[in-house]
Design a protein around this motif. Structure first.
Motif, PDB file in Angstrom:
ATOM      1  N   LEU A 142      53.843  45.803  -9.746  1.00  0.00           N
ATOM      2  CA  LEU A 142      52.689  45.829  -8.840  1.00  0.00           C
ATOM      3  C   LEU A 142      52.754  44.640  -7.891  1.00  0.00           C
ATOM      4  O   LEU A 142      52.973  43.491  -8.308  1.00  0.00           O
ATOM      5  CB  LEU A 142      51.396  45.777  -9.674  1.00  0.00           C
ATOM      6  N   SER A 179      50.364  44.221  -5.430  1.00  0.00           N
ATOM      7  CA  SER A 179      49.032  43.999  -4.842  1.00  0.00           C
ATOM      8  C   SER A 179      48.412  42.692  -5.275  1.00  0.00           C
ATOM      9  O   SER A 179      47.363  42.296  -4.793  1.00  0.00           O
ATOM     10  CB  SER A 179      48.103  45.148  -5.234  1.00  0.00           C
ATOM     11  N   LYS A 218      47.208  39.434  -2.935  1.00  0.00           N
ATOM     12  CA  LYS A 218      45.882  39.095  -2.416  1.00  0.00           C
ATOM     13  C   LYS A 218      45.120  38.261  -3.430  1.00  0.00           C
ATOM     14  O   LYS A 218      44.496  37.259  -3.108  1.00  0.00           O
ATOM     15  CB  LYS A 218      45.098  40.363  -2.118  1.00  0.00           C
ATOM     16  N   TYR A 233      37.808  44.727  -5.882  1.00  0.00           N
ATOM     17  CA  TYR A 233      38.978  45.317  -5.225  1.00  0.00           C
ATOM     18  C   TYR A 233      38.578  46.645  -4.650  1.00  0.00           C
ATOM     19  O   TYR A 233      37.687  47.307  -5.181  1.00  0.00           O
ATOM     20  CB  TYR A 233      40.152  45.453  -6.198  1.00  0.00           C
ATOM     21  N   ASN A 234      39.223  47.005  -3.579  1.00  0.00           N
ATOM     22  CA  ASN A 234      38.861  48.236  -2.874  1.00  0.00           C
ATOM     23  C   ASN A 234      40.119  48.809  -2.231  1.00  0.00           C
ATOM     24  O   ASN A 234      40.836  48.123  -1.518  1.00  0.00           O
ATOM     25  CB  ASN A 234      37.816  47.925  -1.823  1.00  0.00           C
ATOM     26  N   ASP A 235      40.331  50.014  -2.564  1.00  0.00           N
ATOM     27  CA  ASP A 235      41.470  50.734  -2.004  1.00  0.00           C
ATOM     28  C   ASP A 235      42.791  50.092  -2.394  1.00  0.00           C
ATOM     29  O   ASP A 235      43.672  49.899  -1.575  1.00  0.00           O
ATOM     30  CB  ASP A 235      41.311  50.831  -0.476  1.00  0.00           C
ATOM     31  N   GLU A 236      42.889  49.692  -3.655  1.00  0.00           N
ATOM     32  CA  GLU A 236      44.141  49.111  -4.139  1.00  0.00           C
ATOM     33  C   GLU A 236      44.623  49.926  -5.321  1.00  0.00           C
ATOM     34  O   GLU A 236      43.822  50.396  -6.126  1.00  0.00           O
ATOM     35  CB  GLU A 236      43.916  47.652  -4.577  1.00  0.00           C
ATOM     36  N   ASP A 237      45.971  49.994  -5.459  1.00  0.00           N
ATOM     37  CA  ASP A 237      46.548  50.739  -6.572  1.00  0.00           C
ATOM     38  C   ASP A 237      46.816  49.787  -7.707  1.00  0.00           C
ATOM     39  O   ASP A 237      47.855  49.111  -7.761  1.00  0.00           O
ATOM     40  CB  ASP A 237      47.864  51.427  -6.138  1.00  0.00           C
ATOM     41  N   LEU A 238      45.893  49.672  -8.597  1.00  0.00           N
ATOM     42  CA  LEU A 238      46.050  48.762  -9.723  1.00  0.00           C
ATOM     43  C   LEU A 238      46.348  49.530 -11.003  1.00  0.00           C
ATOM     44  O   LEU A 238      46.634  48.939 -12.027  1.00  0.00           O
ATOM     45  CB  LEU A 238      44.767  47.952  -9.919  1.00  0.00           C
ATOM     46  N   ARG A 258      39.893  54.018  -6.437  1.00  0.00           N
ATOM     47  CA  ARG A 258      40.618  52.802  -6.057  1.00  0.00           C
ATOM     48  C   ARG A 258      39.668  51.663  -5.808  1.00  0.00           C
ATOM     49  O   ARG A 258      39.907  50.789  -4.993  1.00  0.00           O
ATOM     50  CB  ARG A 258      41.455  53.053  -4.773  1.00  0.00           C
ATOM     51  N   ARG A 259      38.640  51.638  -6.511  1.00  0.00           N
ATOM     52  CA  ARG A 259      37.694  50.538  -6.343  1.00  0.00           C
ATOM     53  C   ARG A 259      37.301  50.018  -7.721  1.00  0.00           C
ATOM     54  O   ARG A 259      37.306  50.781  -8.697  1.00  0.00           O
ATOM     55  CB  ARG A 259      36.445  51.010  -5.604  1.00  0.00           C
ATOM     56  N   ASN A 314      37.096  42.580  -0.157  1.00  0.00           N
ATOM     57  CA  ASN A 314      37.352  43.898  -0.742  1.00  0.00           C
ATOM     58  C   ASN A 314      36.259  44.257  -1.753  1.00  0.00           C
ATOM     59  O   ASN A 314      36.385  44.036  -2.946  1.00  0.00           O
ATOM     60  CB  ASN A 314      38.717  43.900  -1.443  1.00  0.00           C
TER      61      ASN A 314
END
Ligand SMILES: Nc1nc2c(ncn2[C@@H]2O[C@H](COP(=O)(O)OP(=O)(O)OP(=O)(O)O)[C@@H](O)[C@H]2O)c(=O)[nH]1
Length: 699
Positions: free
Chosen positions: A112, A114, A117, A140-145, A154-155, A216
């Motif tokens: 990962l 991401s 940030k 977090y928003n709109d992230e692929d965790l 994605r939030r 985010n």
């Protein structure tokens, strides 16, 4: 009136409805408060539990050593799995080294990138560490965790926990690595959603606080139960909640809005009730105002007018102080005032007339009173006079009746049975009384009774011998026995009359006394007449019937025979022999004795139906009622037999003469009736001659 009655009722009903609505609203608000507190407490609890678990794990020595020791990667994997499984909020967990390279992850995405940030933000935060907590929270928003199936939106929230070699060295040192925890909003929803019911929803709006690079955000987290109908009215409450505990270095805040599909708006009926109440009050006020005006300008003047009219009708001609309104009322008032003047004048005239009438009436009453008194006195006098007159009339009537009775009574008394006549008379006079009578004249010894007990009359107190007065009274069982003696002119008691009655009135006593006196007189008269009649037909020396009686009887028998020719009678003529000699030799007394003894001898020889007469001197006669020839022969033979016997007439001095008589007879059986006297006489003289011839006596 309808408005006045209905509007208050509607207002009261509205107030009650409003109160009920308020109670219901308060209840719903209470429910909303409880739900908000519950969501907040659950939110706090879950994240506190999460922070505690993270703190425990971040202190795990093996976990710390695993950052540098590849062989402990299994332990890390196990610990992360345990953490994720035991903590519902966490969906994925990463352990990265200080270069933010992944050491191990659970549900994460290998390689990962991401985290770059996060690396900047967290490094910044650590450099400005304030000494409070060591867990940092980020959006977090709109992230692929993690894989899309765990976090389709994605939030979510990321919690970063720096891991140090030793806790004692503080955070001034460079961390060995970082524990990154991913909390997707799906898990937050999943944890909080069970507390909601249909129609309830919770919207979490994050605040953009902290550094500008942390933008985010999660946007809004909407947690709902069931379908949300946006047209359904809702109530909501907004409170601030913080993701905050002792492990979190910089808390983040949410504005939480809790919605419930309950309507808290005003009841339309209550709302309209306000208008109704308002208009109702206005109408009532207008009505009261109108009523006041009506009362002031119409009712009260009319009432005053009515009072005036009523007062006039009662004769109270007082003018009302109340001023009437309107022109019509003024006119009426003027009219009434004029009427009052007229009526007053008329009343004054009437009063004067009435006074005069009263005076005249009083005078008339006095005159009437005097007249009534006079009439009363007159009536009393007339009544007294009438009573006295009626009494005297009654007395007179009784006396007249008595006299009339006595007249007939006197007549009856002369012929009939004395006792019967008297009893009939007294019973007729006083039928209600009991009567009894006993006559001494006829030698009667028994009482004649009518409604009276004879046994009582036999008692000594009734007998007249024990009483001096002509009238005496003895009691008899509550009544009285009034006893009247009957006396003759010689004051002899000839009888007694007893009256059983109550106490006698004076008039009754007088009437009865008069009757008794009359009775006494009549009775004595009858006795005297009877005696005179008897004397008239009786020979005083011998007591035999005399010639007068003989003539009457012979005439009767002749007439009777003429009528009934088969009823024969016989006649004997007798003459004493030697009366003159007896007179001459021994005196007239001897002659009288001779006649008396001869008559006795004849009476003894005859039957009772044969009647013996002394015709005068020494002549006797016998009439046989049933005197056929044979009957006459029988008597003749008996006389012959007596004559043949020697009978003497004796004086007290012992002187005596022989009784002898001549006899001759005749019967209608053999001779005509008008000749038998002559035939009998001839026969007698023939018999006398024979006697003298046989005796050799010269006549
Ligand atoms: N003692 C007495 N003498 C009477 C009575 N009546 C008449 N004499 C008299 O009786 C007498 C009757 O006389 P005579 O008729 O002769 O009667 P007599 O002596 O019996 O003679 P014969 O009748 O003929 O037998 C007269 O002298 C009468 O005076 C009388 O009542 N008593």
């Amino acid at each position: 009136m309808l408005i006045i009655a209905v509007v208050p009722a509607a207002i009261v009903g509205g107030l009650l409805l409003k109160q009920q609505s308020d109670v219901e609203a308060n209840y719903r608000i209470g429910m909303l408060d409880r739900l908000s507190n519950t969501i907040k407490q659950e939110f706090d609890y879950r994240f506190s539990l999460l922070s505690t678990s993270l703190d425990v794990l971040s202190r795990d020595r093996l976990f710390v050593q695993a950052i540098d020791n590849f062989f402990l990667a299994g332990h890390v994997s196990s610990s992360l799995g345990t953490l994720v499984k035991n903590t519902p909020l966490i969906q994925a967990a990463y352990l990265v080294d200080d270069q933010w390279s992944e050491i191990e992850s659970y549900n994460g995405i290998h390689g990962l990138s991401s985290f770059s940030k996060l690396k900047d933000v967290l490094t910044y935060r650590l450099s400005n560490y304030s000494g409070k907590g060591r867990q940092w929270v980020f959006y977090y928003n709109d992230e692929d965790l993690m894989s899309l199936k765990y976090n389709p939106t994605r939030r979510g929230i990321i919690i970063g926990v720096p891991i140090f070699q030793s806790m004692t060295n503080g955070l001034k040192r460079t961390p060995l690595g970082y524990l990154i925890i991913v909390v997707p909003i799906e898990n937050i929803i999943k944890v909080l959603q069970p507390y909601l019911k249909d129609g309830e929803r919770v919207v979490l709006q994050n605040h953009f606080s902290g550094a500008g690079d942390n933008k985010n955000d999660m946007s809004n987290i909407i947690i709902a139960q069931g379908e949300i109908d946006k047209n359904t009215p809702t109530i909501n409450k907004t409170i601030n909640i913080e993701l905050k505990n002792k492990y979190i270095s910089e808390p983040i805040e949410y504005t939480m809005k809790v919605y419930m599909d309950k309507y808290l708006g005003e009841n339309p009926y209550i709302k309209s009730l306000k208008y109704i109440s308002f208009f109702g009050v206005v109408i009532i006020l207008l009505s009261l105002f109108s009523a006041g005006l009506t009362y002031r300008w119409i009712a009260r003047p009319l009432g005053g007018l009515m009072d005036v009219v009523r007062a006039y009708s009662r004769g109270e001609y007082k003018q009302s102080d109340e001023k009437l309104r309107f022109a019509e009322f003024f006119m009426v008032e003027r009219l009434i005032r004029n009427m009052a003047k007229t009526i007053r004048a008329q009343m004054a005239d009437l009063a004067a007339t009435n006074k005069e009438l009263n005076i005249a009436y009083l005078e008339k009453e006095q005159a009437n009173l005097q007249l009534v008194n006079f009439n009363d006195q007159l009536e009393r006098k007339v009544e007294d006079k009438t009573l006295a007159l009626s009494r005297s009339l009654l007395r007179e009537k009784n006396r007249r009746s008595m006299l009339q009775s006595l007249l007939s009574f006197s007549h009856e008394l002369q012929s009939g049975n004395i006792i019967e006549t008297v009893m009939t008379q007294v019973v007729a006079l006083y039928p209600m009384a009991g009567w009894a009578m006993k006559s001494y004249a006829d030698n009667e010894v028994t009482w004649a009774c009518e409604n009276i007990d004879q046994s009582r009359l036999e008692m000594p107190d009734i007998q007249p011998e024990g009483h001096y007065s002509d009238y005496y009274c003895v009691s008899n069982n509550g009544r009285y026995l009034h006893c009247f003696k009957i006396k003759n002119s010689q004051n002899d008691i000839t009888g007694i009359i007893v009256m059983q009655y109550m106490a006698l009135e004076h008039d009754d006593f007088e009437v009865i006394s008069l009757f008794i006196r009359q009775l006494s007189i009549e009775l004595e008269g009858r006795l005297l007449n009877e005696e005179l009649a008897r004397i008239a037909v009786t020979d005083s020396l011998t007591g035999l019937a005399n010639r007068k009686a003989f003539d009457q009887d012979l005439e009767e028998h002749i007439q009777l025979f003429d009528r009934y020719p088969d009823r024969h009678f016989g006649l004997f003529m007798l003459d004493v022999n030697g009366l003159k000699r007896a007179n001459d030799r021994y005196g007239h007394s001897m002659g009288d004795v001779l006649l008396i003894e001869t008559s006795k001898l004849l009476m003894e020889t005859c039957r009772l139906t044969d009647k013996v007469y002394r015709l005068g001197g020494d002549e006797f006669a016998i009439i046989l009622e049933t005197g056929a020839c044979d009957s006459c022969g029988i008597l003749w033979r008996r006389l012959e037999k007596v004559r043949d016997q020697i009978n003497y007439a004796c004086l007290p001095n012992g002187k005596r003469v022989e009784i002898h008589f001549a006899v001759g007879y005749a019967s209608t059986d053999q001779y005509p009736a008008d000749q038998i006297c002559l035939v009998a006489d001839k026969a007698m003289y023939k018999d006398k001659r024979n006697f003298y011839e046989q005796a050799g006596i010269k006549r």
